[in-house]
Design a protein around this motif. Sequence first.
Motif: not given
Length: 308
Positions: A99-111, A166-173
Amino acid sequence: MNSKIIKENKYRPLFAAFCAFGWSLAYPLIKLGYREFEITNDLGSSVLFAGIRFLFAGILVLIFGKALGVNLSIKGKNKWSRILSFGLVNTALHYMFAYMGLSNLPSSRGTILDSMGGFLLIILSGLMFKEDKLSYKKIIGCVFGLFGIVLINIAPLDELFSGISFKGDGFILINACFAALGGIMTRKISEKVNITAATGYGMLFGGLIMIALGFALGIKSKWHFTFKGILILAALILISALCFEIYNMLLAYHPISKVAIFNALIPVLGVMFSSLILGEPFRWQYLAAGISVALGITIINKTKTEHI
């Protein structure tokens, strides 16, 4: 759920596909829930919403188990520590970073990044369990699965890779790593604790942590309760309870790779359900993505012991 049926190989694809179907349906239902409860751009409320969902899903799993005569008693501090660790990793940390990562990331890359959890689980399983060793066919199956997920997120390269953080891509990883680790823990904990009890208590504990974090992050939205919103939340709770119970039993009794590859269906079916339920545009590559993922699933599930 009758564990004898879950243990049969011929039913494994059906149950794994059912879990993917349920979790993909949760995508648009969560969006609908946010609309009904009037949660907008509010990370604290989003995490709280998820915490409530998992808390009651855990309780529902325990109720199911009790009704089916499952022994839910946990004796010994060692077993409780395993369950609490399981809930912390498989529910709380997994979904908090998501949830924290997706809030800082475009949905396509997050998926795409989020889906890495299933593929990491297949790799870890191949390294840790003799009966699930990696093979060339499994790697090819993963490639088809990942390609299908990339297909549904086709975008210009400058758009797809813009704003890496890091707060977007990093958190999702990190979320993907916890998802994979949670899958391994599922197999390990099933050797010591009844899997229904572990699933129920683990989700309950994880939900409580997420509720606490939601309040700690701050609740900005003024929640608006409607009958439709409560029905949507109830549906999400039921989906979580059924799918996590079945999926964890599959991981406990079958080669993990043959189960985890079905997770590649989730984002593909998710965008399809979003088109049907939310009226989002349907694109041609969704069908191509589904075919690619289906090929990956078929290759891995037909793979025998063919080690690298």
